[in-house]
Design a protein around this motif. Structure first.
Motif, PDB file in Angstrom:
ATOM      1  N   ARG A  31      18.188   5.606   3.986  1.00 30.23           N
ATOM      2  CA  ARG A  31      18.304   4.367   3.217  1.00 30.23           C
ATOM      3  C   ARG A  31      17.192   3.403   3.619  1.00 30.23           C
ATOM      4  O   ARG A  31      16.535   2.801   2.773  1.00 30.23           O
ATOM      5  N   LYS A  32      16.983   3.247   4.921  1.00 29.05           N
ATOM      6  CA  LYS A  32      15.926   2.352   5.403  1.00 29.05           C
ATOM      7  C   LYS A  32      14.557   2.828   4.926  1.00 29.05           C
ATOM      8  O   LYS A  32      13.721   2.032   4.523  1.00 29.05           O
ATOM      9  N   ALA A  33      14.338   4.133   4.974  1.00 31.67           N
ATOM     10  CA  ALA A  33      13.053   4.690   4.550  1.00 31.67           C
ATOM     11  C   ALA A  33      12.805   4.419   3.068  1.00 31.67           C
ATOM     12  O   ALA A  33      11.660   4.271   2.642  1.00 31.67           O
ATOM     13  N   ALA A  34      13.876   4.352   2.276  1.00 35.20           N
ATOM     14  CA  ALA A  34      13.749   4.077   0.844  1.00 35.20           C
ATOM     15  C   ALA A  34      13.685   2.581   0.554  1.00 35.20           C
ATOM     16  O   ALA A  34      13.545   2.174  -0.588  1.00 35.20           O
ATOM     17  N   GLY A  35      13.798   1.760   1.587  1.00 30.19           N
ATOM     18  CA  GLY A  35      13.701   0.322   1.398  1.00 30.19           C
ATOM     19  C   GLY A  35      14.992  -0.356   0.987  1.00 30.19           C
ATOM     20  O   GLY A  35      14.965  -1.445   0.421  1.00 30.19           O
TER      21      GLY A  35
END
Length: 194
Positions: A31-35
């Motif tokens: 989720r963090k990697a996808a912003g």
């Protein structure tokens, strides 16, 4: 058929450890990697209605979390954890009618009952949430003769857009169809007591 004078009151509290955001299959790193930042709404709200004798006649319990302990492989009819919540509260307050409102639950799913058989998890979660709702209900002060206001509006929704993660994912091709098929307006109802 049972119209009678009543008193009403409301209370709410923040509950940690009862709800989580299920997007990205709970993978916070993806989720963090996808912003994206997971959105949570862990607020338990209770509307209490007392009769003239001071006994609780009704409770409306709002908690924005999907009833998803029973998976798609289960074809039995069930009220899931909201049913367990209702049964526990009606046992705690004999003669009261308990209603559950899911509100804007979005991607909220239950947290804190991850092990055991599905129906046991349903009962455990619903009972645990009922204990918190019962304590909250007992602390609510009800008042007579409160004004009641109701409004219903149909606002335009913002333009439909996929989240940053979905826009980069394999379902990007569905965006035009979603923009065409999904509603452009939404109904909002607000009830104000007091």
């Amino acid at each position: 058929k049972s119209l009678a004078s009543a008193k009403a009151g409301w209370g709410s509290e923040r509950l940690e450890g009862f709800t989580r955001n299920r997007r990205w299959h709970y993978d916070s790193e993806a989720r963090k990697a996808a912003g994206e930042t997971p959105a949570l709404n862990p607020i338990l709200s209770v509307l209490r209605v007392d009769g003239g004798d001071g006994k609780i006649r009704a409770l409306l319990v709002h908690f924005a979390t999907h009833p998803t302990f029973l998976g798609a492989d289960n074809m039995l009819i069930s009220a899931e954890w909201p049913g367990a919540l209702q049964q526990a509260l009606e046992a705690a307050f004999p003669g009261a009618v308990v209603l559950y409102c899911n509100g804007a639950e979005g991607d909220q799913s239950p947290d804190g009952a991850d092990s055991g058989e599905a129906f046991a998890r349903v009962k455990a979660y619903g009972t645990r949430l009922a204990e918190r709702a019962q304590a909250l209900a007992q602390g609510i002060q009800t008042e007579p003769n409160q004004p009641i206001g109701i409004v219903r509006i149909m606002p335009d929704l913002p333009p439909i857009m996929f989240s940053p993660g979905a826009a980069k994912g394999i379902y990007k091709f569905l965006e035009p169809a979603a923009k065409e098929a999904l509603p452009k307006r939404a109904e909002i109802q607000v009830l104000r007591i007091g």
